[in-house]
Design an enzyme around this catalytic site. Structure first.
Site, PDB file in Angstrom:
ATOM      1  N   VAL A 169       6.962  -5.485  -2.791  1.00 47.05           N
ATOM      2  CA  VAL A 169       5.797  -5.706  -2.561  1.00 47.05           C
ATOM      3  C   VAL A 169       5.455  -6.640  -1.701  1.00 47.05           C
ATOM      4  O   VAL A 169       5.713  -7.903  -1.750  1.00 47.05           O
ATOM      5  CB  VAL A 169       5.269  -6.047  -4.003  1.00 47.05           C
ATOM      6  CG1 VAL A 169       3.917  -6.185  -4.447  1.00 47.05           C
ATOM      7  CG2 VAL A 169       5.779  -4.971  -5.010  1.00 47.05           C
ATOM      8  N   PRO A 192       7.924   0.121   0.047  1.00 44.85           N
ATOM      9  CA  PRO A 192       7.018  -1.258   0.281  1.00 44.85           C
ATOM     10  C   PRO A 192       5.470  -1.113  -0.120  1.00 44.85           C
ATOM     11  O   PRO A 192       5.186   0.143  -0.645  1.00 44.85           O
ATOM     12  CB  PRO A 192       7.087  -1.000   1.856  1.00 44.85           C
ATOM     13  CG  PRO A 192       6.952   0.597   2.310  1.00 44.85           C
ATOM     14  CD  PRO A 192       8.042   1.211   1.006  1.00 44.85           C
ATOM     15  N   ALA A 244       2.913  -5.065   5.813  1.00 45.98           N
ATOM     16  CA  ALA A 244       3.953  -4.223   5.116  1.00 45.98           C
ATOM     17  C   ALA A 244       5.352  -5.217   5.001  1.00 45.98           C
ATOM     18  O   ALA A 244       5.642  -6.107   5.902  1.00 45.98           O
ATOM     19  CB  ALA A 244       4.225  -3.100   5.436  1.00 45.98           C
ATOM     20  N   ASN A 245       6.041  -5.144   3.943  1.00 46.24           N
ATOM     21  CA  ASN A 245       7.478  -5.505   3.977  1.00 46.24           C
ATOM     22  C   ASN A 245       8.273  -4.579   4.372  1.00 46.24           C
ATOM     23  O   ASN A 245       7.882  -3.258   4.359  1.00 46.24           O
ATOM     24  CB  ASN A 245       7.835  -6.002   2.569  1.00 46.24           C
ATOM     25  CG  ASN A 245       7.157  -7.289   1.889  1.00 46.24           C
ATOM     26  OD1 ASN A 245       6.214  -7.618   2.597  1.00 46.24           O
ATOM     27  ND2 ASN A 245       7.864  -8.035   0.947  1.00 46.24           N
ATOM     28  N   ARG A 246       9.592  -4.742   4.823  1.00 47.64           N
ATOM     29  CA  ARG A 246      10.484  -3.683   4.881  1.00 47.64           C
ATOM     30  C   ARG A 246      10.999  -3.119   3.819  1.00 47.64           C
ATOM     31  O   ARG A 246      11.690  -3.863   2.929  1.00 47.64           O
ATOM     32  CB  ARG A 246      11.719  -4.193   5.933  1.00 47.64           C
ATOM     33  CG  ARG A 246      11.237  -4.564   7.327  1.00 47.64           C
ATOM     34  CD  ARG A 246      12.385  -5.387   7.931  1.00 47.64           C
ATOM     35  NE  ARG A 246      13.436  -4.406   8.299  1.00 47.64           N
ATOM     36  CZ  ARG A 246      14.365  -4.941   8.984  1.00 47.64           C
ATOM     37  NH1 ARG A 246      14.359  -6.123   9.744  1.00 47.64           N
ATOM     38  NH2 ARG A 246      15.636  -4.084   9.137  1.00 47.64           N
TER      39      ARG A 246
END
Ligand code: C5P
Length: 222
Positions: free
Chosen positions: A96, A17, A29-31
């Protein structure tokens, strides 16, 4: 690893991430576990490529023989990819964050009497599109990922054209597949001839098969 089919070729791989700070102690954040991207970096290395892995925060060890650059934010990831050029191969497997926060210099304080702070966002650079459309140093093979839950092939082909990349690895991330954080993946490869749907397999096996496809691409493209 010397002398494999990818010997003499340079690859840059993004993984994990990105963390976009809100203030000095918080982030969005992304997973992403980074498992698929790290496995691809390792598999390309085992076929002889010289590999730079640009990784956001993950709990994974650096793959053996791979130059690993650890970053936090999308902007840092973009800069590290740029610094890794020229490269023959770019694989963007990172999740991202699409936006960064106009971060506060100090920790945001809870307000007297309650109420949530307002965050303002700025768009992050699209690293994949930037590499695929690079004016002076476009890698010969640029591969992106697309996480979809429906109409996987159609959406992924649209994404491939929009990003300007050569191949898209579309993964079905419907909740019942367990792809997120899990060790297995179920993908369709778009752009390397007819779409190829691979049976569900370990992320390490996806990485190896993808590295083999890449070796075949370079073997047949002088
Ligand atoms: O647009 P979307 O996030 O669905 O596209 C996914 C693909 O684009 C992945 O390959 C991901 O690594 C890449 N990407 C990127 N930079 C961004 C957003 C996505 O490289 N800012």
């Amino acid at each position: 690893f010397a002398g494999g089919p990818l010997a003499g070729l340079k690859a840059v791989v993004t993984s994990g991430p990105t963390h976009e700070p809100i203030d000095p102690v918080r982030y969005i954040a992304n997973r992403s576990s980074g498992k698929q991207g790290h496995a691809i970096a390792g598999a390309l290395r085992r076929l002889g490529a010289s590999v730079t892995l640009v990784s956001g925060p993950t709990g994974l060890p650096d793959p053996p023989g791979v130059e690993t650059v650890r970053v936090e934010t999308a902007v840092e990831m973009r800069d590290a990819c740029e610094a890794a050029l020229p490269a023959d191969i770019a694989i963007c497997a990172a999740a991202v964050a699409d936006w960064r926060v106009e971060a506060a210099g100090q920790k945001l304080k809870k307000r007297e009497g309650g109420g949530a702070p307002e965050l303002s966002f700025a768009e992050n650079p699209d690293i994949l599109a930037g590499l695929a459309g690079h004016a002076s140093q476009r890698p010969r093979l640029v591969v992106g990922f697309a996480a979809e839950t429906q109409n996987v092939i159609e959406y992924a082909e649209t994404k491939r054209q929009k990003k300007g990349c050569d191949w898209i690895v579309a993964n079905d991330v419907s909740p019942d597949t367990g792809t997120f954080g899990g060790d297995r993946n179920s993908i369709t490869l778009i752009g390397a001839g007819e779409p190829e749907s691979w049976p569900p397999m370990a992320k390490t096996a996806v990485a190896e098969r993808l590295a083999d496809r890449i070796a075949r691409f370079f073997g047949s493209t002088p």
